[in-house]
Scaffold this active site. Structure first.
Site, PDB file in Angstrom:
ATOM      1  N   TRP A 183       0.794  -1.220   0.000  1.00 40.20           N
ATOM      2  CA  TRP A 183       0.000   0.000   0.000  1.00 40.20           C
ATOM      3  C   TRP A 183       0.829   1.274   0.000  1.00 40.20           C
ATOM      4  O   TRP A 183       0.339   2.317  -0.425  1.00 40.20           O
ATOM      5  CB  TRP A 183      -0.973   0.029   1.193  1.00 40.20           C
ATOM      6  N   ASP A 184       2.073   1.242   0.430  1.00 39.89           N
ATOM      7  CA  ASP A 184       2.847   2.479   0.520  1.00 39.89           C
ATOM      8  C   ASP A 184       4.270   2.282   0.012  1.00 39.89           C
ATOM      9  O   ASP A 184       5.225   2.786   0.607  1.00 39.89           O
ATOM     10  CB  ASP A 184       2.873   2.978   1.976  1.00 39.89           C
ATOM     11  N   LEU A 185       4.423   1.580  -1.102  1.00 42.25           N
ATOM     12  CA  LEU A 185       5.772   1.269  -1.569  1.00 42.25           C
ATOM     13  C   LEU A 185       6.278   2.376  -2.489  1.00 42.25           C
ATOM     14  O   LEU A 185       6.167   2.316  -3.707  1.00 42.25           O
ATOM     15  CB  LEU A 185       5.820  -0.084  -2.281  1.00 42.25           C
TER      16      LEU A 185
END
Length: 284
Positions: A183-185
């Site tokens: 989700w936050d790469l």
């Protein structure tokens, strides 16, 4: 090992007290100053057997609550390895990576995009474990808030983009997927390691469609001339249907603007690179 780390504040916050507690409980020795991000503190440590590790203490919320489950599922394949956990507090003991060598420092931005694509392909190959946030629930909540957002959004061009994002979301929401998403790469959430060239850190996991993963890599290190290339490179690396990936990316832009409007600090739309990414991807 939070991305884009900065020196921890000198005052003794509750997180520093918790770190002290776990240093004693897990027989760890601090070997360098703590590093802090928005919601976590990470302390380089040495374990009793001499193994280098990192102690992560954090403020638990719905985004990071599934971090240990995700790291356990990945078992070090593409992500930092989980060595120990304390479920009630969300405290984690992680393998030591090189916090001084984030992917964001790699000079060649296209090479960095290829690294992100390769990591996402590995990470999203796993089925999400039970108990994580689910993209289907997030999609329904977003859909319900669209009418309010369209009334609230002051910028006409952004209102048109939000309508397009809502329409795109309706096209894919019935099949939200079951893959394990980071989700936050973005590039600051990838660090160099001794056992692998690059590993992902700091997931905010959920179960869903890998197309929902792309926006951070498109907006971080933003270059308007590279948006299409990055989108093509990422969809190819993950083997995604481009139209579904485009729809989920526009939905992610919508999600971010909903947050901004809810906080009352929408700012100037022309300054938001995520909106710019959405505008670039509106047309197939």
């Amino acid at each position: 090992m939070v991305g884009e780390v900065t020196p921890a504040p000198s005052d003794r916050t509750p997180l520093t007290h918790r770190a002290d507690d776990f240093l004693a409980r897990w027989e760890l020795r601090a070997t360098a100053p703590a590093l802090s991000g928005q919601c976590a503190l990470v302390l380089p440590v040495t374990m009793a057997d001499g193994t280098l590790a990192a102690l992560k203490v954090q403020h638990l919320d719905e985004e990071c609550a599934g971090e240990a489950a995700a790291l356990g599922t990945w078992a070090g394949d593409g992500a930092v390895r989980l060595l120990a956990r304390d479920a009630p507090t969300g405290t984690l003991l992680l393998e030591r990576l090189d916090e001084h060598r984030p992917l964001s420092a790699l000079p060649d931005a296209r090479e960095a995009v290829d690294v992100i694509g390769g990591l996402l392909a590995r990470l999203t190959s796993r089925t999400a474990p039970p108990g994580l946030r689910r993209l289907g629930d997030i999609a329904r909540a977003m859909t319900e808030r669209v009418p309010w957002a369209l009334r609230t959004e002051p910028d006409p061009a952004t209102r048109r983009l939000l309508r397009d994002g809502a329409a795109a979301l309706r096209e894919v929401a019935d099949e939200p997927g079951d893959r394990l998403l980071h989700w936050d790469l973005h590039y600051g959430n990838v660090l160099a390691a001794s056992r692998a060239p690059w590993l992902a850190i700091d997931p905010k996991p959920l179960a869903g469609d890998p197309g929902f993963e792309l926006l951070p890599a498109l907006a971080n290190r933003y270059d308007p001339a590279e948006t299409r290339h990055r989108f093509d490179a990422l969809t190819a690396a993950l083997g995604l249907d481009r139209e579904r990936a485009r729809a989920w990316t526009l939905a992610r832009v919508l999600q971010n603007r909903l947050w901004q409007l809810a906080e009352g600090g929408a700012g100037r739309p022309e300054d938001d690179v995520r909106l710019a990414v959405g505008q670039a991807l509106r047309a197939p």
